[in-house]
Structures are given as C-alpha cells and as structure tokens.
Design an enzyme around this catalytic site. Structure first.
Site, short mmCIF file in Angstrom:
data_model
loop_
_atom_site.label_atom_id
_atom_site.label_comp_id
_atom_site.label_asym_id
_atom_site.label_seq_id
_atom_site.Cartn_x
_atom_site.Cartn_y
_atom_site.Cartn_z
N ARG A 1 -20.81 23.28 -17.97
CA ARG A 1 -20.02 24.12 -18.86
C ARG A 1 -18.71 23.40 -19.18
NH1 ARG A 1 -17.16 29.95 -17.46
NH2 ARG A 1 -15.50 28.54 -16.82
N ARG B 1 -26.96 37.45 -18.63
CA ARG B 1 -25.97 36.89 -17.71
C ARG B 1 -25.73 37.73 -16.46
NH1 ARG B 1 -23.97 32.93 -16.22
NH2 ARG B 1 -21.76 33.24 -16.46
N TYR C 1 -8.20 30.86 -19.95
CA TYR C 1 -9.37 31.04 -19.10
C TYR C 1 -10.16 29.74 -18.93
CZ TYR C 1 -13.99 31.88 -17.53
OH TYR C 1 -15.14 31.76 -16.81
N HIS D 1 -25.03 35.20 -13.52
CA HIS D 1 -23.63 34.91 -13.24
C HIS D 1 -23.50 34.38 -11.81
CE1 HIS D 1 -19.26 36.73 -13.36
NE2 HIS D 1 -19.28 35.51 -13.86
N GLU E 1 -22.31 39.32 -18.14
CA GLU E 1 -21.79 39.27 -16.77
C GLU E 1 -21.04 40.54 -16.39
OE1 GLU E 1 -19.39 35.67 -17.16
OE2 GLU E 1 -17.57 36.85 -16.92
N ASP F 1 -18.08 29.13 -22.52
CA ASP F 1 -17.82 30.56 -22.32
C ASP F 1 -16.68 31.01 -23.23
OD1 ASP F 1 -17.45 33.12 -21.35
OD2 ASP F 1 -17.49 32.54 -19.23
N GLU G 1 -25.81 29.65 -12.86
CA GLU G 1 -24.43 29.18 -12.70
C GLU G 1 -24.16 28.97 -11.22
OE1 GLU G 1 -21.51 32.13 -13.77
OE2 GLU G 1 -20.05 30.61 -14.36
N HIS H 1 -18.87 24.00 -13.70
CA HIS H 1 -17.77 24.19 -14.65
C HIS H 1 -16.89 22.96 -14.73
CE1 HIS H 1 -17.56 28.86 -14.08
NE2 HIS H 1 -18.78 28.44 -14.30
N ASN I 1 -14.79 41.66 -8.23
CA ASN I 1 -13.58 40.85 -8.27
C ASN I 1 -12.37 41.62 -8.81
OD1 ASN I 1 -12.08 38.51 -8.02
ND2 ASN I 1 -12.95 37.49 -9.81
N ASP J 1 -16.78 34.40 -7.10
CA ASP J 1 -16.60 35.79 -6.68
C ASP J 1 -17.92 36.50 -6.37
OD1 ASP J 1 -15.75 35.33 -9.66
OD2 ASP J 1 -16.59 37.34 -9.74
N TRP K 1 -9.36 39.45 -22.20
CA TRP K 1 -9.30 38.28 -21.32
C TRP K 1 -10.67 37.79 -20.94
CZ3 TRP K 1 -10.82 36.78 -16.37
CH2 TRP K 1 -10.33 35.50 -15.98
N HIS L 1 -15.59 34.08 -23.32
CA HIS L 1 -14.89 35.11 -22.52
C HIS L 1 -14.39 36.28 -23.36
CE1 HIS L 1 -13.18 35.94 -18.42
NE2 HIS L 1 -14.28 35.28 -18.13
N GLU M 1 -21.47 31.66 -24.47
CA GLU M 1 -21.45 32.85 -23.61
C GLU M 1 -20.37 33.83 -24.05
OE1 GLU M 1 -20.90 31.70 -19.57
OE2 GLU M 1 -20.21 33.67 -18.94
O1 EZ4 Z 1 -14.29 35.36 -15.32
O2 EZ4 Z 1 -16.26 35.78 -12.40
O3 EZ4 Z 1 -18.84 32.78 -16.48
N1 EZ4 Z 1 -18.07 33.05 -15.64
C1 EZ4 Z 1 -16.97 33.80 -15.80
C2 EZ4 Z 1 -16.18 34.09 -14.55
C3 EZ4 Z 1 -15.48 35.44 -14.59
C4 EZ4 Z 1 -15.15 35.90 -13.20
C5 EZ4 Z 1 -14.66 37.34 -13.22
O4 EZ4 Z 1 -14.68 37.86 -11.95
O5 EZ4 Z 1 -16.70 34.25 -16.89
O6 EZ4 Z 1 -15.27 33.05 -14.32
CO CO Z 2 -18.44 34.10 -18.17
#
Ligand code: EZ4
Ligand code: CO
Length: 412
Positions: free
Chosen positions: A147, A293, A159, A322, A272, A220, A349, A122, A37, A326, A412, A222, A246
């Site tokens: 989630r 993941r 995010y 994951h 991931e 998540d 997921e 999600h 991605n 994407d 991010w 992130h 996560e």
């Molecule tokens: O940000 O797949 O758990 N899922 C995630 C995703 C990632 C994207 C990055 O390409 O964290 O949404």
């Molecule tokens: Co994630």
C-alpha cells in the site's frame, strides 16, 4: 462442553487490546478479539456488564445459536460496539470448538483452499525518496504487495504517513504509522482534497517507474472524497494499475459507489468500518465493489463474516480483510483461518505487531516470503499470557481527526 467462566482482559502493550477469554468445564480456553480502536472501554462494558452473565453455563459448541441469541435478544441490533462484542464471543467459541476437535480452525471451516495468504504492508513517506525507502524495506521483508501513502505538499500531517516513523528497517520493530495515539485528546491533522488529487497520480507514476509494473499496489483514500472526486481519482490512477482504491468515499452511503463505479475501472475496496451484511447489501448485489474490507473483529466474528463473504462470492467479490495493528493477534489469526478456507480470498492486510504485543500474545501464524499462514496448532493458534498482559494497563488513546484550512472538520 459448558462455558464455566468468561473474562474480559484489557491490556496495552504497544496499544490497547480487549480480549475475551472463555474457559469450559473441561478445562479448554478460547480467545476472541474485541478491540475497537479509540473506543475500547465501551466494548469492555458491553461484554462485562451485559454479555458475560449470559454465557455462563451455555453449551460452548452452539456457536450459531449463541450468535443469534446475542444479536436478536439485545433488540438493539448492529453498531460497532455490539458487533465487536458478539465477534469476540463467536471467535472464542470457534477457538474452543477447534481445540476440542484437535484441529486448526481452518479445517472446521472447510479446510485449506490455498497454501498461504498474499499479504500487503503499508509503505509511506512524507516525500518520494522517503516513500521509496519504505517500499524497498517492505520488499526486503518479503512483501509481495504494498500500500502506498504519501505526504501532500502544503499539508503538515495526514493519514497513513508516519510522522514519527522508525523509518522501516528490518529490525522487527513497528515501522508503520500508528493511527491511535496515547493522548488525552485526539491529534488534529489537516486536509485539502484538491491538493491530494493533483499530487497522487504523480506519486504512483514515480513508484511504477522505480519498482516496475508487476507489484500489486494499493491505496487508501480513508473516506475523504465526494463521489465525483473519487471518480476522478480512480480515473487518474488507471494507468498505474492499482490492486485497489480503498474507502474512496465515506462509508455510510452505498449509492455513492454507483457513481464512482460508472466512471472508473480502478478496483474498489470498502468496509473496514462496516459491521453487518446490511452495510454491503447494495454494494454486493449491484457489484459496485471488488473487495470486502471487513475484519472478523468488527463484523460479528467468523460466523457473520463468512456469510458476508459467501454472499460476495456469488458476485465475484473477494475478501480484503482489515488487518492494522489495532486488530489483535487473536483477530489476525481468526482472519487467517477464514481467509485460508474460503474460495474467494483476495488479499490480507498485515502489519507486524510490536515486540511487547508479541510478548503478551504467543502466536503460531507465520509470514514467509510475503505469505501468511495461520499454522497448524489446534484452535486459532494464539495464547495470551495473563501475567504479561497485567503489566500493561489501559491507556487513553484516540484516533486523529481532520480540519480543512478554514477550520471545517472533515472526514478522517
Ligand atoms: O485507520 O485501523 O486500512 N487501514 C486503515 C487503518 C484505520 C485504523 C482505524 O482504527 O484505514 O489504518
Ligand atoms: Co483503511
């Protein structure tokens, strides 16, 4: 069964996808997902310029040998581009072998260890009412695990929260946030970890009060917290019995999870962005995580992820592959065949792809009452309509990034 041709197909129906298509001298075709991605074309070049010439004439049955050859002969090991390219070859070869055997791929991986795969979707909302609507919509769609991501007061865009969401609904349309945006430059989001840590426990309390104690809830982080912040969050979420937290810290530092683990019993999932078993070595042997993941697509394929998951199984660590949009339908199908076969499956997921993606990729996997199944067609059970794919040329897309209020770039 020799590989006669290898084609790298780039298409952008709802988003960019890179697919490797292998054709053998006896007329079989195999597909592998190579989508990275926001950096898609680097894998296209790796495959077209450096890997495809090596594949022509090889015995398509020699999956392990081909994997080792691609990994070791490159000299430059690991990394997301290399491992996505190797994954595409590996998955396409498994697809071919299973088609040649006339069996769904999971049969070659040992057969089904369960009747279906628990999936999570999600739910998100900028505030609690919007989040509740999203949770309800997921429940209506059959999801049995969800989630939870929400906006944080004072932050404009973060995010996991749909900014232009088609607000759920069982329309079959994409209802989720869309992290990669078609744009010439990455979108900028904002972040404040203290505000987030204050806000999130109340969100989970509200969700548990509204939807009960039973439903598995995930979250998540992130990669945004320091180890001590992650430890604090894990502790403050303990009353709400999360299925997992996560990516609580940035993924590079395995030792960070040691500190988090010492402070909280909230289960931890990570990986991931990992691409080999070495990213997990300490995490697995020290039992610092509960879920792996990694996606098949970003970890060198079924052969490599199978080894990571078998290693994890010795430490009671389960899969949590994951599965955002994407990962192409080809990558998702590969995950489902592997998940059905292994003993230590945890959860998968799953977000539905958009209608245009479904027109390019014909799929035989099913999602029924919150459970996925890869189906029983020979191979992966996914085909690609090359003419349809050709209608949607590549479009520049970037993942967003973060700045703190003072302008500092954050994770991010
Ligand atoms: O940000 O797949 O758990 N899922 C995630 C995703 C990632 C994207 C990055 O390409 O964290 O949404
Ligand atoms: Co994630």
């Amino acid at each position: 069964m020799k590989i006669q041709s290898a084609e790298v197909i780039v298409t952008s129906p709802d988003r960019n996808f890179v697919t490797l298509k292998l054709t053998t001298d006896d007329g079989l075709t195999g597909l592998g997902d190579a989508t990275l991605n926001g950096r898609e074309l680097s894998v296209v070049s790796y495959l077209r310029d450096h890997v495809v010439p090596l594949l022509i004439g090889r015995d398509a049955h020699q999956i392990e040998d081909t994997w080792q050859f691609l990994y070791r002969s490159a000299y430059w090991r690991r990394g997301p581009v290399t491992m996505a390219a190797i994954a595409a070859v590996d998955v396409a070869l498994w697809d071919l072998k299973a088609k040649a055997a006339g069996m769904p791929l999971y049969q070659l991986l040992g057969g089904a260890s369960r009747t279906g795969l628990l999936a999570y979707g999600h739910a998100s909302g900028k505030d609690i009412p919007e989040l509740f609507d999203s949770v309800r919509s997921h429940l209506e769609q059959g999801y049995q695990a969800i989630r939870i991501q929400t906006g944080v007061p004072g932050l404009k865009a973060i995010y996991g929260v749909a900014s232009n969401a088609t607000a759920a609904g069982n329309t079959g349309k994409r209802y989720d946030h869309e992290p990669a945006q078609r744009a010439p430059l990455p979108a900028e989001e904002d972040w404040d970890t203290r505000a987030y840590l204050r806000h999130l426990p109340g969100v989970f309390e509200a969700v548990r009060n509204e939807f009960g104690a039973d439903i598995p809830l995930l979250h998540d982080g992130h990669h945004r917290m320091t180890p001590i912040q992650a430890a604090k969050l894990g502790k403050s979420l303990e009353p709400y019995d999360l299925f997992w937290l996560e990516d609580c810290t940035p993924a590079e530092n395995q030792a960070a999870l040691r500190l988090v683990r010492q402070h909280t019993t909230t289960p931890l999932a990570i990986g991931e962005v990992f691409n080999t078993v070495w990213d997990y070595q300490g995490l697995i042997t020290e039992q610092l995580i509960d879920y792996v993941r990694s996606a098949v697509t970003h970890t060198g394929g079924i052969s490599a992820l199978r080894k990571i998951l078998d290693f994890a199984a010795q430490y009671q660590i389960k899969s949590g592959m994951h599965g955002p949009t994407d990962i192409s339908p080809v990558g998702m199908a590969a995950a489902m065949h592997l998940g059905l076969a292994i003993h230590n499956f945890g959860i998968q997921e799953y977000m539905k792809h958009g209608a245009l993606t479904d027109s390019v990729f014909q799929q035989s996997f099913t999602f029924t009452d919150g459970m996925l199944h890869p189906g029983d067609q020979p191979g992966l059970g996914v085909s690609l309509d090359v003419d349809e794919a050709g209608k949607y040329p590549y479009q520049t897309a970037y993942l967003p990034y973060n700045r703190l209020h003072d302008g500092t770039v954050h994770d991010w």
